[in-house]
Design a protein around this motif. Structure first.
Motif, short mmCIF file in Angstrom:
data_model
loop_
_atom_site.label_atom_id
_atom_site.label_comp_id
_atom_site.label_asym_id
_atom_site.label_seq_id
_atom_site.Cartn_x
_atom_site.Cartn_y
_atom_site.Cartn_z
N CYS A 1 -4.13 42.39 20.39
CA CYS A 1 -4.62 42.82 21.89
C CYS A 1 -5.76 42.84 22.69
O CYS A 1 -6.80 42.97 21.89
CB CYS A 1 -3.51 43.47 22.65
N GLY A 2 -5.76 43.15 23.39
CA GLY A 2 -6.77 43.21 24.65
C GLY A 2 -7.61 44.53 24.44
O GLY A 2 -8.77 45.66 24.09
N GLY A 3 -6.38 46.15 23.54
CA GLY A 3 -6.73 47.20 23.30
C GLY A 3 -7.07 47.42 22.23
O GLY A 3 -7.97 47.89 21.95
N CYS A 4 -7.31 46.38 21.46
CA CYS A 4 -7.32 46.49 20.28
C CYS A 4 -8.54 45.77 19.56
O CYS A 4 -9.31 46.58 19.35
CB CYS A 4 -6.56 45.77 18.77
N SER A 5 -9.31 44.94 20.69
CA SER A 5 -10.71 44.78 20.49
C SER A 5 -11.59 45.47 21.50
O SER A 5 -12.08 46.08 20.80
CB SER A 5 -10.90 42.87 21.36
N GLY A 6 -10.77 45.96 22.08
CA GLY A 6 -11.43 47.71 23.49
C GLY A 6 -11.51 48.80 22.54
O GLY A 6 -12.85 49.70 21.94
N ALA A 7 -10.53 48.58 21.21
CA ALA A 7 -11.16 49.66 20.33
C ALA A 7 -12.16 49.56 19.54
O ALA A 7 -12.77 50.32 18.65
CB ALA A 7 -10.23 49.54 19.57
N VAL A 8 -12.26 48.49 18.90
CA VAL A 8 -13.30 47.68 17.86
C VAL A 8 -13.76 48.37 18.76
O VAL A 8 -16.36 48.67 18.32
CB VAL A 8 -12.98 45.98 16.97
N ASP A 9 -14.61 47.73 20.38
CA ASP A 9 -15.71 47.45 21.41
C ASP A 9 -16.34 48.48 21.40
O ASP A 9 -17.43 49.01 20.81
CB ASP A 9 -15.64 46.66 22.26
N ARG A 10 -15.02 50.08 22.00
CA ARG A 10 -16.27 51.50 22.20
C ARG A 10 -16.62 52.25 20.55
O ARG A 10 -18.06 52.56 20.26
CB ARG A 10 -14.74 51.91 21.90
N VAL A 11 -16.09 51.89 19.36
CA VAL A 11 -16.83 52.36 18.29
C VAL A 11 -17.77 51.61 17.63
O VAL A 11 -19.26 52.70 17.23
CB VAL A 11 -15.84 52.30 16.86
N LEU A 12 -18.33 50.49 18.18
CA LEU A 12 -19.67 49.57 18.25
C LEU A 12 -20.14 50.23 18.85
O LEU A 12 -21.30 50.26 18.57
CB LEU A 12 -19.64 47.97 17.50
N LYS A 13 -20.09 50.14 19.93
CA LYS A 13 -20.61 50.66 21.19
C LYS A 13 -21.82 52.54 21.19
O LYS A 13 -22.92 52.45 21.42
CB LYS A 13 -20.32 50.77 22.16
N LYS A 14 -20.63 53.30 20.02
CA LYS A 14 -21.49 54.54 19.59
C LYS A 14 -21.91 54.53 18.38
O LYS A 14 -22.71 55.87 18.01
CB LYS A 14 -20.36 55.44 20.13
N TYR B 1 -24.29 43.74 19.26
CA TYR B 1 -22.74 43.34 19.19
C TYR B 1 -21.99 41.60 20.25
O TYR B 1 -21.83 42.50 20.96
CB TYR B 1 -22.05 44.24 18.93
N GLU B 2 -20.49 41.64 19.34
CA GLU B 2 -19.82 41.32 20.02
C GLU B 2 -18.77 41.22 19.05
O GLU B 2 -18.46 40.64 18.07
CB GLU B 2 -20.23 39.23 20.52
N VAL B 3 -17.55 41.62 20.16
CA VAL B 3 -15.78 41.52 19.53
C VAL B 3 -15.29 40.35 20.24
O VAL B 3 -15.33 40.35 22.25
CB VAL B 3 -15.70 42.80 20.01
N SER B 4 -14.61 39.30 19.78
CA SER B 4 -14.06 38.05 20.35
C SER B 4 -12.17 38.26 20.37
O SER B 4 -12.05 38.47 19.01
CB SER B 4 -14.63 37.08 20.50
N LEU B 5 -11.76 38.19 20.47
CA LEU B 5 -10.40 38.26 20.58
C LEU B 5 -10.04 37.28 19.76
O LEU B 5 -9.30 36.98 19.07
CB LEU B 5 -9.64 39.34 21.57
#
Length: 90
Positions: A20-33, A40-44
């Motif tokens: 779900c979007g929450g899953c990809s959002g979690a990956v997005d947040r850790v890569l951002k930091k 980077y690019e995270v694709s659900l």
């Protein structure tokens, strides 16, 4: 035009189970930091995370960072070479 030497960087690609979007959002947040990530690019949709990293940021560190979200990393590669997705201790 002067020849510009390519900067030393690595491209890491991971296949990550994200439902779900929450899953990809979690990956997005850790890569951002994460220090050393140039982009980077995270694709659900394709279940992938692609990271362009500075030379000093290793594959294992990026793998550990994604794994900390609790998402299963199914496969990974560094600069086109398939790598282990076994998370090693720091």
């Amino acid at each position: 035009m002067a020849d510009v030497a390519p900067s030393a960087e690595h491209t890491y690609k991971f296949n990550v189970s994200m439902s779900c979007g929450g899953c990809s959002g979690a990956v997005d947040r850790v890569l951002k930091k994460l220090d050393g990530v140039k982009s980077y690019e995270v694709s659900l949709e394709s279940q992938t995370a692609t990271v362009v990293a500075n030379e000093g940021l290793g594959y294992d560190k990026v793998l550990r960072t994604i794994a900390k979200t609790g998402k299963k990393v199914n496969s990974g590669e560094a600069d086109g070479v398939v790598q282990s997705v076994e998370v090693k201790e720091e």
